[in-house]
Design a protein around this motif. Structure first.
Motif, short mmCIF file in Angstrom:
data_model
loop_
_atom_site.label_atom_id
_atom_site.label_comp_id
_atom_site.label_asym_id
_atom_site.label_seq_id
_atom_site.Cartn_x
_atom_site.Cartn_y
_atom_site.Cartn_z
N ARG A 16 0.83 -1.22 0.00
CA ARG A 16 0.00 0.00 0.00
C ARG A 16 0.85 1.26 0.00
NH1 ARG A 16 -2.95 -2.89 3.81
NH2 ARG A 16 -2.02 -1.68 5.48
N GLU A 17 1.92 1.26 0.80
CA GLU A 17 2.80 2.43 0.86
C GLU A 17 3.46 2.69 -0.50
OE1 GLU A 17 5.49 1.46 4.02
OE2 GLU A 17 4.05 2.00 5.57
N LYS A 18 3.94 1.64 -1.12
CA LYS A 18 4.61 1.80 -2.42
C LYS A 18 3.62 2.20 -3.50
CE LYS A 18 8.64 -1.02 -1.45
NZ LYS A 18 9.67 -0.04 -1.65
N GLU A 19 2.40 1.66 -3.45
CA GLU A 19 1.38 2.05 -4.41
C GLU A 19 0.99 3.52 -4.24
OE1 GLU A 19 -0.93 -2.14 -5.33
OE2 GLU A 19 -1.60 -0.95 -3.64
N THR A 20 0.92 3.96 -3.01
CA THR A 20 0.62 5.37 -2.73
C THR A 20 1.71 6.26 -3.29
OG1 THR A 20 -0.63 4.82 -0.74
CG2 THR A 20 0.21 7.08 -0.92
N TYR A 21 2.96 5.91 -3.06
CA TYR A 21 4.08 6.69 -3.58
C TYR A 21 4.07 6.70 -5.10
CZ TYR A 21 8.89 8.36 -4.07
OH TYR A 21 10.01 9.07 -4.43
N TYR A 22 3.78 5.55 -5.70
CA TYR A 22 3.69 5.46 -7.16
C TYR A 22 2.62 6.41 -7.68
CZ TYR A 22 2.92 3.61 -11.82
OH TYR A 22 2.77 3.51 -13.18
#
Length: 62
Positions: free
Chosen positions: A45-51
């Motif tokens: 979720r964190e990486k998807e948000t950053y993406y």
């Protein structure tokens, strides 16, 4: 010129993030331990948000 360089860096980072997310999802499919599953889901979720933030900035022209 600086805007192009930043856009290029964002594009490179976005590609990296997509790869990392895919790897994490593959790990998640193999995991059975509830604590590790929760940890992997949070990281995804964190990486998807950053993406998504990078994608929005890129679309907006930053």
């Amino acid at each position: 010129m600086a805007k192009d360089a930043l856009s290029s860096l964002a594009g490179n980072r976005m590609g990296q993030l997509k790869s990392e997310i895919a790897d994490l999802k593959a790990q998640l499919k193999k995991e059975f331990e509830p604590e590790k599953i929760a940890e992997l889901k949070k990281l995804i979720r964190e990486k998807e948000t950053y993406y998504n933030i990078l994608a929005d900035r890129r679309r907006a022209g930053y």
